[in-house]
Write a protein that holds these residues in place. Structure first.
Motif, PDB file in Angstrom:
ATOM      1  N   ALA A   1       0.858   4.121  -3.027  1.00 54.93           N
ATOM      2  CA  ALA A   1       0.777   5.568  -2.807  1.00 54.93           C
ATOM      3  C   ALA A   1       1.917   6.278  -3.526  1.00 54.93           C
ATOM      4  CB  ALA A   1       0.835   5.859  -1.305  1.00 54.93           C
TER       5      ALA A   1
ATOM      6  N   LYS B   1      -6.966   8.699  -1.855  1.00 51.06           N
ATOM      7  CA  LYS B   1      -6.221   8.834  -0.595  1.00 51.06           C
ATOM      8  C   LYS B   1      -7.018   8.227   0.558  1.00 51.06           C
ATOM      9  CE  LYS B   1      -3.456  12.868  -1.675  1.00 51.06           C
ATOM     10  NZ  LYS B   1      -3.599  14.342  -1.827  1.00 51.06           N
ATOM     11  N   ARG B   2      -8.342   8.471   0.546  1.00 52.84           N
ATOM     12  CA  ARG B   2      -9.180   7.957   1.624  1.00 52.84           C
ATOM     13  C   ARG B   2      -9.180   6.428   1.616  1.00 52.84           C
ATOM     14  NH1 ARG B   2     -14.020   6.012   3.013  1.00 52.84           N
ATOM     15  NH2 ARG B   2     -14.671   5.736   0.841  1.00 52.84           N
TER      16      ARG B   2
ATOM     17  N   THR C   1      -6.077   5.163   3.009  1.00 56.33           N
ATOM     18  CA  THR C   1      -6.033   5.354   4.463  1.00 56.33           C
ATOM     19  C   THR C   1      -6.819   4.258   5.190  1.00 56.33           C
ATOM     20  OG1 THR C   1      -5.966   7.712   4.037  1.00 56.33           O
ATOM     21  CG2 THR C   1      -6.419   7.049   6.295  1.00 56.33           C
TER      22      THR C   1
ATOM     23  N   ARG D   1      -4.703   1.205   5.205  1.00 53.70           N
ATOM     24  CA  ARG D   1      -3.606   1.368   6.163  1.00 53.70           C
ATOM     25  C   ARG D   1      -4.085   1.229   7.610  1.00 53.70           C
ATOM     26  NH1 ARG D   1       0.589   4.944   4.530  1.00 53.70           N
ATOM     27  NH2 ARG D   1       1.488   4.113   2.620  1.00 53.70           N
ATOM     28  N   SER D   2      -5.203   1.908   7.913  1.00 53.03           N
ATOM     29  CA  SER D   2      -5.626   1.899   9.330  1.00 53.03           C
ATOM     30  C   SER D   2      -6.112   0.509   9.735  1.00 53.03           C
ATOM     31  CB  SER D   2      -6.695   2.956   9.588  1.00 53.03           C
ATOM     32  OG  SER D   2      -7.850   2.633   8.870  1.00 53.03           O
TER      33      SER D   2
ATOM     34  N   SER E   1       0.857  -1.196   0.000  1.00 53.25           N
ATOM     35  CA  SER E   1       0.000   0.000   0.000  1.00 53.25           C
ATOM     36  C   SER E   1       0.898   1.253   0.000  1.00 53.25           C
ATOM     37  CB  SER E   1      -0.969  -0.007   1.176  1.00 53.25           C
ATOM     38  OG  SER E   1      -0.267   0.027   2.399  1.00 53.25           O
ATOM     39  N   HIS E   2       2.035   1.134   0.658  1.00 53.89           N
ATOM     40  CA  HIS E   2       3.028   2.205   0.643  1.00 53.89           C
ATOM     41  C   HIS E   2       3.529   2.455  -0.790  1.00 53.89           C
ATOM     42  CE1 HIS E   2       6.157   4.520   2.812  1.00 53.89           C
ATOM     43  NE2 HIS E   2       6.887   4.233   1.733  1.00 53.89           N
TER      44      HIS E   2
END
Lengths: 147, 393
Positions: free
Chosen positions: B199, B211-212, B215, B218-219, B195-196
Motif C-alpha cells: 500500500a 484499495k478494495r 482491504t 487485510r481483513s 500488504s502494508h
C-alpha cells in the motif's frame, strides 16, 4: 566483512521477518549500522570474529542483539548461552524476538540473562512499534558503560 | 428287692431291642453307611449305599473299597488311608470322586473309623454323604472367580493402553498448539507487513479496485489472526491448572460486558445485571465464559431492532445454573448439536463474523468445572445459553 561499527545485530532466519524488522527500524531512523545474520552459527562467528568475520575486532561489540528464538541448528537460547559464557561478549544486551508464547522459553531466557523478550505481534503496525521501542531504548536511552 | 439283678433272658431281650433300634437307624439313615473287613472288602452296606452305587447287595459284598473310587483317585486314596492307619488316627475325613455301577461320577465326603477288637484292626466303618452339588457349586465359583480375575486383568491392561493413547494424544495436542502459536503466526505477520508495504509502495497509484483488493487481503489476515488466537485460547483452556476461588458472578459478568462492548454498543443494548449466586471456579476461565457468551449475544443482537440481553442465575441443591438470553438472530433447534463444536458455525461471515471456537471454549471451561452447557433457540426469536456449575460442598 571489514571492521565496521554495528549498532544492531539481528539474528533471524525468516527472510521476510528480517525485512520487516529492517523496514520497521528504517521507518524510525534506527537502521544505521544494522547487520543481519540468518542463523545462530553465523551470529557466533560474527560476535567472536571467526570465519568470514575474521577481520572484525571483538571489541566492536553490537550495542544490542535482536535474537530470534527458533533458529535452524543452534537455537536462540543456545546462542544466548554462548554469548553469556564469554567474558568479552557477556555484557551485550540481548532481546529475544519470537512468535512463541511458551512460558518455559521465557523463563529459560530470563535465567540466561536475557535483557528483553518480545512476542512478535501478528499485526505489522504493532510489530513496528515494538521494534521501535526496543531499538530506541537500547540505542538512544541506554548508554553503554564507559571504559 | 429294689436292686434286683435282671436275669439273662431280660438282658438278652434288651440287647436284641437295642440292636434292632441301631439297625433301623442305620437302614433309614440318609447317609451312606458301610463296613469292610481288615483287608478293605465290604461286609455290610445300608440301603442308601446300594441305591447310590447301583449294586445289589450280592454284587457289593466282597468288593474292595478302592473300586468305589474314580480310577484317577485310587492311588491318592490308598496313600491317604495308609497314612491314617500308620499314624493310628481314630477318624479321617476325605472328599473324593466316586463312580457307580454305570460309571457315573459323583462326589462323596467320607468319615472312616477303624473297628478294633482286642487291640487289632478287624475292619473299617465309614459314613459318607453326597457332596456333588457343593463341589460343583465350588467349581463354578472358582471358575467365575477366575473369569473375574481374567476380566480384571484384561480391563487393567486396557486402561493402561487407553491411558497411554490419551497421553500421546495430549502430547500431540501440545505440540500442535506450540506449532499454532509459532509456525502459523509467522507467515501471518509477513502477509500483514508486506500488504502494508505494498500500500505504501503504490501510494497514489492505487485506484479504488486496488484499495478494495488490499482491504480483502487485510481483513482476511485479520480473520486468520483471530482464528489462531482463538485456537491458542482453546488449547490454553485445556492446559491451564484450575485455581478455584469464590467468584462474584454478577460483578464478573458486568466487568466483562463493559470490557468487550464499546461505549456505542453499550448505548444500543438494553442489559441488566441482576444479583446471581456466587460461583466456585477459576476466575480467569469464568471470565472467558462470560466474555464468549456476552460477545455472542451482542453480535447477534446488534443487527436487530429489539436489542435486549437478559442474564441471570439460580441455585438448587446440587448446582447453579446461569444463563445469557438475547433477542438476536436465534437458531433452529435442529442445529443445537453443532453449536458447541470447534469450527462449526451456523452463520456465514457476511451475516455474522466469528471464529466458530468461542462456544467450544465455553464448553471446555464448564466441563473442566464438572458442569454442563446447553442452549435453546428459535430462528429470529433469540437464543438462550445456559451453563451449570456444581454447588461447592
Amino acid at each position: 566483512m571489514s571492521d565496521q561499527k554495528v549498532n544492531i545485530l539481528l539474528v533471524e532466519d525468516n527472510p521476510h521477518h528480517g525485512e520487516l524488522a529492517m523496514r520497521a527500524l528504517k521507518m524510525h531512523n534506527l537502521a544505521e549500522n544494522f547487520f543481519w545474520v540468518k542463523n545462530g552459527e553465523d551470529a557466533l562467528d560474527f560476535l567472536f570474529c571467526r570465519g568470514e568475520f575474521g577481520l572484525r575486532k571483538i571489541e566492536n561489540k553490537p550495542r544490542v542483539i535482536f535474537l530470534d528464538l527458533k533458529l535452524p541448528k543452534k537455537s536462540g537460547l543456545d546462542v544466548l548461552k554462548e554469548i553469556r559464557a564469554d567474558e568479552r561478549t557477556k555484557d551485550i544486551p540481548v532481546v529475544m524476538l519470537t512468535t512463541s508464547r511458551e512460558e518455559k522459553d521465557i523463563v529459560e531466557g530470563q535465567n540466561l540473562g536475557l535483557n528483553g523478550y518480545v512476542v512478535k505481534p501478528d499485526d505489522f503496525e504493532k510489530f513496528a512499534e515494538a521494534i521501535r521501542n526496543i531499538g530506541y531504548y537500547w540505542l538512544v536511552l541506554n548508554q553503554p558503560p564507559k571504559r | 428287692m429294689q436292686n434286683q439283678q435282671p436275669d439273662l433272658q431280660t438282658l438278652y431281650e434288651r440287647l436284641r431291642e437295642s440292636e434292632e433300634k441301631y439297625r433301623r437307624l442305620v437302614e433309614n439313615a440318609a447317609d451312606i453307611i458301610y463296613r469292610t473287613d481288615g483287608e478293605g472288602r465290604f461286609i455290610y452296606m445300608n440301603p442308601v449305599s446300594l441305591r447310590m452305587f447301583g449294586y445289589t447287595e450280592e454284587e457289593f459284598t466282597g468288593k474292595h473299597y478302592l473300586e468305589l473310587f474314580h480310577p484317577n483317585f485310587r492311588n491318592k486314596a490308598r496313600q491317604f488311608y495308609a497314612t491314617q492307619f500308620f499314624n493310628g488316627r481314630f477318624t479321617s475325613y476325605l472328599e473324593f470322586p466316586a463312580v457307580n455301577k454305570e460309571g457315573k461320577q459323583f462326589w462323596l465326603g467320607q468319615n472312616v473309623q477303624p473297628l478294633m477288637e482286642e487291640g487289632q484292626i478287624i475292619g473299617f466303618q465309614a459314613v459318607a454323604r453326597d457332596i456333588t452339588d457343593r463341589v460343583h457349586a465350588e467349581d463354578a465359583m472358582r471358575k467365575s472367580e477366575e473369569e473375574v480375575r481374567t476380566l480384571n486383568a484384561e480391563l487393567e491392561q486396557r486402561v493402561i493402553e487407553r491411558t497411554m493413547q490419551l497421553e500421546n494424544a495430549n502430547r500431540e495436542l501440545e505440540a500442535f498448539s506450540y506449532s499454532v502459536s509459532h509456525d502459523l503466526r509467522a507467515p501471518l505477520l509477513t502477509i500483514n507487513g508486506f500488504s502494508h508495504f505494498l500500500a505504501e509502495h503504490l501510494g497514489e497509484k492505487l485506484d479504488e479496485e486496488g484499495k478494495r483488493l488490499l482491504t480483502v487481503i487485510r481483513s482476511n489476515t485479520q480473520m486468520m489472526q483471530n482464528l489462531v488466537s482463538a485456537l491458542l485460547m482453546l488449547s490454553k483452556t485445556n492446559k491451564k491448572e484450575l485455581e478455584m476461588v469464590a467468584i462474584d458472578m454478577t460483578a464478573l459478568a458486568e466487568e466483562t460486558f463493559l470490557e468487550i462492548a464499546s461505549p456505542e454498543v453499550v448505548k444500543k443494548i438494553h442489559i441488566e445485571f441482576p444479583s446471581m449466586p456466587q460461583a466456585h471456579g477459576d476466575k480467569l476461565l469464568m471470565r472467558q465464559v462470560w466474555s464468549n457468551l456476552l460477545s455472542n449475544a451482542i453480535k447477534f443482537t446488534l443487527a436487530k431492532e429489539e436489542r435486549t440481553i437478559t442474564i441471570g442465575g439460580h441455585s438448587d441443591e446440587n448446582r447453579t445454573i446461569y444463563f445469557v438470553k438475547d433477542s438476536g438472530a436465534g437458531f433452529d433447534m435442529k442445529d443445537v448439536g453443532k453449536l458447541f463444536g470447534v469450527f462449526s458455525r451456523l452463520h456465514t461471515d457476511e451475516q455474522f463474523e466469528g471464529t466458530g471456537i468461542g462456544l467450544s471454549i465455553v464448553r471446555r471451561v464448564v466441563h473442566r468445572h464438572h458442569g454442563d452447557v446447553w442452549a435453546e433457540g428459535m430462528p429470529d426469536k433469540g437464543a438462550t445459553f445456559y451453563f451449570s456449575l456444581p454447588v461447592k460442598i
